[in-house]
Design an enzyme around this catalytic site. Structure first.
Site, PDB file in Angstrom:
ATOM      1  CB  VAL A   1      -0.963   0.007   1.214  1.00  0.00           C
ATOM      2  CG1 VAL A   1      -1.774   1.300   1.265  1.00  0.00           C
ATOM      3  CG2 VAL A   1      -1.895  -1.200   1.167  1.00  0.00           C
ATOM      4  CB  CYS A   2       4.032   2.051   1.772  1.00  0.00           C
ATOM      5  SG  CYS A   2       3.574   1.433   3.405  1.00  0.00           S
ATOM      6  N   PRO A   3       3.756   2.292  -1.388  1.00  0.00           N
ATOM      7  CG  PRO A   3       4.337   0.583  -2.881  1.00  0.00           C
ATOM      8  CD  PRO A   3       4.051   0.853  -1.434  1.00  0.00           C
TER       9      PRO A   3
END
Length: 178
Positions: A49-51
């Site tokens: 999810v972070c990128p």
């Protein structure tokens, strides 16, 4: 968790990698005096999810700058991990160049001050804070690890604060204030 909204933002000083992946810098709250700061925490580099969040904010960084706002991403990874992630090929899980620094909260001191540290895991929740030019926290939102944030909503809220007035439900730029 202690309420931060309406209070001075907790001070911070962290090592960061520049968004182009070429070198390091120090970032501290005082660097943003006179500007709006959108500081968002994410759990870990090289995840799923972070990128999507980081690249989503990066693609719209100019819109934030047009509003006299700077972006700062933060995780508990080292600045060297951030550098590797930025410079790694996107097809191999890399992040690619972005338009703002990523800071290292390796000691977890900053995420703890902001009330989003998951102590038993050594990572932070997805906290996002809008800090005004005088260093006051005006907005905070915290998500579980599995759900990303919205760039559109962050821009909407920032614009609402910048009107200086009261904004009703679903206010958007161009709407009247109350």
């Amino acid at each position: 968790m202690e309420r931060l909204v309406g209070k001075p933002a907790p001070e911070f000083e962290m090592k960061a990698v520049k968004g182009d992946g070429r070198g390091f810098t120090e970032v501290k709250l005082g660097d943003y005096k006179g500007k709006w700061l959108v500081m968002f925490f994410y759990p870990l580099d090289f995840t799923f999810v972070c990128p999507t969040e980081i690249t989503g904010f990066s693609k719209r960084a100019e819109e934030f700058r047009d509003l006299k706002a700077e972006l700062l991403a933060v995780s508990c990874d080292s600045q060297y991990s951030h550098e590797t992630w930025i410079n790694q090929d996107i097809k191999q899980g890399g992040l690619g160049k972005i338009n703002f620094p990523i800071a290292s909260d390796k000691t977890t001191e900053v995420s703890t001050k902001y009330g989003i540290q998951i102590e038993e895991e050594g990572i932070s929740l997805r906290g996002l804070f809008i800090i005004d030019p005088e260093g006051i926290v005006r907005y905070s939102v915290v998500h579980d690890l599995n759900v990303g944030r919205s760039v559109d909503e962050t821009l909407r809220v920032l614009k609402a604060f910048q009107t200086g007035g009261m904004c009703a439900l679903d206010w958007h730029e161009g709407d009247d204030n109350l």
